[in-house]
Design an enzyme around this catalytic site. Structure first.
Site, PDB file in Angstrom:
ATOM      1  N   GLU A   1      32.419  34.395  37.387  1.00  0.00           N
ATOM      2  CA  GLU A   1      33.688  34.200  36.680  1.00  0.00           C
ATOM      3  C   GLU A   1      34.853  34.200  37.668  1.00  0.00           C
ATOM      4  OE1 GLU A   1      33.429  37.564  34.138  1.00  0.00           O
ATOM      5  OE2 GLU A   1      31.598  36.835  33.188  1.00  0.00           O
TER       6      GLU A   1
ATOM      7  N   SER B   1      30.277  35.124  30.630  1.00  0.00           N
ATOM      8  CA  SER B   1      28.985  35.512  30.058  1.00  0.00           C
ATOM      9  C   SER B   1      28.068  35.983  31.182  1.00  0.00           C
ATOM     10  CB  SER B   1      28.334  34.331  29.318  1.00  0.00           C
ATOM     11  OG  SER B   1      27.000  34.657  28.973  1.00  0.00           O
ATOM     12  N   GLU B   2      27.952  37.299  31.339  1.00  0.00           N
ATOM     13  CA  GLU B   2      27.078  37.828  32.391  1.00  0.00           C
ATOM     14  C   GLU B   2      25.623  37.485  32.111  1.00  0.00           C
ATOM     15  OE1 GLU B   2      29.612  39.463  31.057  1.00  0.00           O
ATOM     16  OE2 GLU B   2      30.911  39.621  32.807  1.00  0.00           O
TER      17      GLU B   2
ATOM     18  N   GLN C   1      31.937  40.584  38.158  1.00  0.00           N
ATOM     19  CA  GLN C   1      33.257  41.076  38.568  1.00  0.00           C
ATOM     20  C   GLN C   1      33.293  42.586  38.803  1.00  0.00           C
ATOM     21  OE1 GLN C   1      36.163  39.600  35.770  1.00  0.00           O
ATOM     22  NE2 GLN C   1      36.415  37.705  36.940  1.00  0.00           N
ATOM     23  N   PHE C   2      32.671  43.341  37.937  1.00  0.00           N
ATOM     24  CA  PHE C   2      32.470  44.781  38.102  1.00  0.00           C
ATOM     25  C   PHE C   2      31.037  45.059  37.669  1.00  0.00           C
ATOM     26  CE2 PHE C   2      36.970  44.252  37.535  1.00  0.00           C
ATOM     27  CZ  PHE C   2      37.554  45.158  38.409  1.00  0.00           C
TER      28      PHE C   2
ATOM     29  N   ASP D   1      29.759  47.330  36.114  1.00  0.00           N
ATOM     30  CA  ASP D   1      29.697  47.802  34.723  1.00  0.00           C
ATOM     31  C   ASP D   1      29.434  46.656  33.750  1.00  0.00           C
ATOM     32  OD1 ASP D   1      31.869  48.861  36.511  1.00  0.00           O
ATOM     33  OD2 ASP D   1      31.667  50.594  35.189  1.00  0.00           O
TER      34      ASP D   1
ATOM     35  N   PHE E   1      25.529  44.896  32.546  1.00  0.00           N
ATOM     36  CA  PHE E   1      24.589  45.305  31.498  1.00  0.00           C
ATOM     37  C   PHE E   1      24.295  44.220  30.458  1.00  0.00           C
ATOM     38  CE2 PHE E   1      26.320  49.504  32.948  1.00  0.00           C
ATOM     39  CZ  PHE E   1      25.200  49.822  33.701  1.00  0.00           C
ATOM     40  N   PRO E   2      25.232  43.360  30.086  1.00  0.00           N
ATOM     41  CA  PRO E   2      24.831  42.255  29.188  1.00  0.00           C
ATOM     42  C   PRO E   2      23.760  41.352  29.796  1.00  0.00           C
ATOM     43  CG  PRO E   2      27.211  42.508  29.178  1.00  0.00           C
ATOM     44  CD  PRO E   2      26.687  43.406  30.260  1.00  0.00           C
TER      45      PRO E   2
ATOM     46  N   HIS F   1      35.063  50.247  34.668  1.00  0.00           N
ATOM     47  CA  HIS F   1      35.195  49.556  35.950  1.00  0.00           C
ATOM     48  C   HIS F   1      34.875  50.475  37.123  1.00  0.00           C
ATOM     49  CE1 HIS F   1      37.781  47.409  33.108  1.00  0.00           C
ATOM     50  NE2 HIS F   1      37.693  46.344  33.863  1.00  0.00           N
TER      51      HIS F   1
END
Length: 328
Positions: free
Chosen positions: A33, A63-64, A86-87, A89, A92-93, A133
């Site tokens: 992203e 959309s990870e 990006q982070f 955290d 997880f998706p 984050h």
């Protein structure tokens, strides 16, 4: 002829690795992203799209799950994708795709397919990022057979380890400690070089106690070692650099040398990666121990925005841990 070097931060070192490796190998692509004209949330990919174009520097939808899934498809079909999250955290998706598909590709295909992809992402606290984050979720990835997990502590290692990760034929989770992204500058060689995966470094020699750690915590361990020097305590700092596979020989050599161990991580204590290192030392090297192994970690709570400084390990907690094992 001596190789030329450039004084670089960790952000610049990671960017240098991407430029050098993409120039050497046309199969290396990046996706994520805002990694194109924006240059990524921390500007790590700044300028990349101008040199390599939008077919190799791919701005993705938010959309990870899609980023990780697309990277797996690219890897299986012969490319070497580098996915930026990006982070960490937000990984997880895409966790299911990573642990259920990427990590198992070589095994479930009986070696017919490899999955040479890197997921690189900033992790950890210290920049007032808040609960979504600032996490350090390495234990999830280390506990997944089929994944390699890397966490550099300085610019030189960041470039060399990332290039080694890109060239690896299996999936690598590359965790970048954002607290020290711009903390220090270091001379790094121009052009590509590798720091081998699975090899720890002795960040500081000592003979009384070993601090075993990685990532941003190495800097903190070195500060604690400086503080203990005035008390006549020589602290050895082991920078693991790779968490899976970790360097068991380097750990055991240091434990045999000092007989005292402090295990330092930023993540919560329960279920953390240092619990694995503690178990390994207990199984293989308990005869070397002259005091209890002591863990210094984040507290067992969600990462707190308002109490960030109280949550994260600090020099005072590390020196108390050192004194606890030495005074046993």
């Amino acid at each position: 002829m001596e190789k030329q070097t450039t004084l670089s931060t960790m952000v610049q070192a990671v960017r240098s690795a991407l430029f050098d490796e993409m120039a050497l190998d046309p199969n290396v692509v990046t996706l994520g992203e805002d990694i194109g004209p924006r240059g990524g949330v921390f500007l790590v990919t700044e300028g990349l799209i101008d040199k390599f174009g939008k077919d190799r520097v791919i701005d993705t939808p938010l959309s990870e799950l899609g980023i990780i899934g697309a990277a797996i498809g690219m890897a299986v079909f012969g490319l070497r994708p580098i996915a930026e999250i990006q982070f960490i955290d937000f990984l997880f998706p895409g966790f299911d795709m990573l642990v259920s598909e990427a990590a198992k590709m070589r095994y479930r295909s009986a070696g017919q397919f490899a999955c040479p992809m890197v997921v690189r992402s900033p992790y950890g606290g210290g920049v007032r990022g808040g609960g979504y984050h600032s996490q350090s979720p390495e234990a999830y990835f280390v506990a997944t057979p089929g994944l390699k997990v890397v966490a550099p502590s300085n610019p030189y290692d960041a470039k060399g380890l990332l290039i080694a990760s890109i060239r690896d034929d299996d999936p690598v989770v590359f965790m970048e400690p954002k607290k020290i992204y711009r903390f220090q500058k270091q001379e790094i060689p121009n052009g590509a070089y590798e720091v081998p995966l699975g090899k720890a470094a002795v960040a500081r020699e000592g003979k009384h106690v070993s601090i075993i750690t990685f990532g941003a915590m190495v800097t903190l361990a070195l500060e604690a070692a400086d503080k203990m020097k005035s008390d006549g305590v020589e602290v050895e700092v082991i920078d693991l650099r790779t968490l899976q596979p970790y360097d068991s020989d380097a750990i055991m050599q240091s434990v045999a040398k000092t007989g005292h161990v402090v295990l330092l991580q930023e993540a919560p204590r329960i279920g953390g990666f240092m619990g694995e290192i503690s178990a390994f030392i207990a199984e293989e090297g308990i005869e070397h121990l002259e005091g209890p192994m002591v863990r210094v970690a984040g507290w067992d709570t969600p990462f707190p925005y308002a109490l960030e400084k109280a949550y994260m390990p600090n020099v005072a907690r590390i020196t108390r841990a050192i004194k606890k094992t030495l005074n046993f």
